[in-house]
Design an enzyme around this catalytic site. Sequence first.
Site, short mmCIF file in Angstrom:
data_model
loop_
_atom_site.label_atom_id
_atom_site.label_comp_id
_atom_site.label_asym_id
_atom_site.label_seq_id
_atom_site.Cartn_x
_atom_site.Cartn_y
_atom_site.Cartn_z
NE ARG A 107 -4.40 2.04 46.55
CZ ARG A 107 -4.45 1.42 45.40
NH1 ARG A 107 -5.05 0.18 45.28
NH2 ARG A 107 -4.03 1.99 44.36
CG HIS A 134 -3.04 -4.70 43.22
ND1 HIS A 134 -3.87 -4.78 44.23
CD2 HIS A 134 -3.43 -3.85 42.59
CE1 HIS A 134 -4.83 -3.89 44.01
NE2 HIS A 134 -4.60 -3.37 43.12
CD GLN A 137 -7.21 -5.49 39.62
OE1 GLN A 137 -7.53 -4.44 40.23
NE2 GLN A 137 -8.30 -6.04 38.84
CG ASP A 218 -1.03 -2.01 35.58
OD1 ASP A 218 -2.01 -1.13 35.57
OD2 ASP A 218 -0.52 -2.17 36.48
CB CYS A 259 -5.85 -3.67 37.40
SG CYS A 259 -4.62 -2.58 37.34
NE ARG A 287 -9.56 -4.88 43.66
CZ ARG A 287 -9.03 -4.03 43.87
NH1 ARG A 287 -8.77 -2.95 42.70
NH2 ARG A 287 -8.46 -3.39 44.96
#
Length: 301
Positions: A107, A134, A137, A218, A259, A287
Site C-alpha cells: 500500500r 484501489h 476495494q 467516498d 469504502c 475486503r
Amino acid sequence: MTHFLDIHKTDASDLRRIIDNAHAMKTARAGRPKGAPDDDRPLEGHIVALIFEKPSTRTRISFDVGVRQLGGQTMVLSGADMQLGHGETIADTARVLSRYVDLIMMRTFEEDTILEMAEYADVPVINGLTNRTHPCQIMADVMTFEEHSGPIKGKKVVWCGDGNNVFASFAHAAKQFDFDLVFTGPEPLDPEPALSGLYRVERNPDIAVAGADLVVADTWVSMHDPQSARERRHNQLRGYQVNEALMEKAKPDSLFMHCLPAHRDEEATSAVMDGPHSVIFDEAENRLHAQKAIMRHCLGV
C-alpha cells in the site's frame, strides 16, 4: 508470475473466478469463530509481506486476518522500517524480499513504486492501494453488490464526488464486469483522462442517480490534504452529498456503498450510511474474503 496490480490488467475470466471463490470461502466460514482457520489452508508454510507506506485500518487487518485464516504467516512492515526508495532502491528491495517471502502486498503512494516492485520481485505482488487505483476495494464492492442484488452485469452504478483512485478502479471494473458507470461531480475533480470512455458524466446528481442500482460515495478529503484543500473540496463537493433525498431518486432496491473511513454528514449523511440501502459494513467485511481469493489467485493455490 501472477501479480494483482489493477483490475484492467487481470483477465475478466480470472476476475470472475476470484469473485466466485470469495463467495465460496465466505459461505464456508459461516458461523465459525473469526480466529478459526479455514478447513482448506493453502497458505500453510507461506509468509506474506504486508508493506504500508500509507497508514491503514481495513487493508492491514483484512490482509493480516486473511493470511492467518488461510494458514500462512504475515510480516507487517512500514515504509519507514524499510526506507523504501531512500536507503535502498525499490528494485533491490524487491529482489531481497523475494528471497524471504512468498507474496508481497503493498500500500503505497506512487503507482511507479508498486510497478517497480512487481517488475523486480520473483514473487507475486498485490496492489493494496496507490494514489492512482484501489483494485482490492472494488473487488470487494463487486462481491458485495452481487451478494445483495445478483450479477452486476448491465447494472447502473453512480459515483458521487471526486474522480479519485477508488473511482479509477471502478472505471476499470465497469469494462471488465460489463456494467454502466456514471460519474457525477464537479468538473475540476473529474477522473484522469486515461479513463475516458469507461464511464458517462452527468453533472446534475439528481439526474445521475435516477434508476441507479448502486450509489457510491467516498471521502472528500485525504488525511494528507492541507486545510486549504479541505475547504476548497468541501465547497466544490457540497452539492454532491449523498442524502436521503438523493437516494430516493435511485431504484427502490438500490444499494449504497462507501469504502470507509467516512466523514459522516459530509460526503454522505448518517441517515443514508445507517439506512436500509446501506451495505457499507458488508462491504468492509468482504475486503477479507475478496483479498483471500486474490492471494489464492496469485499463488495458484
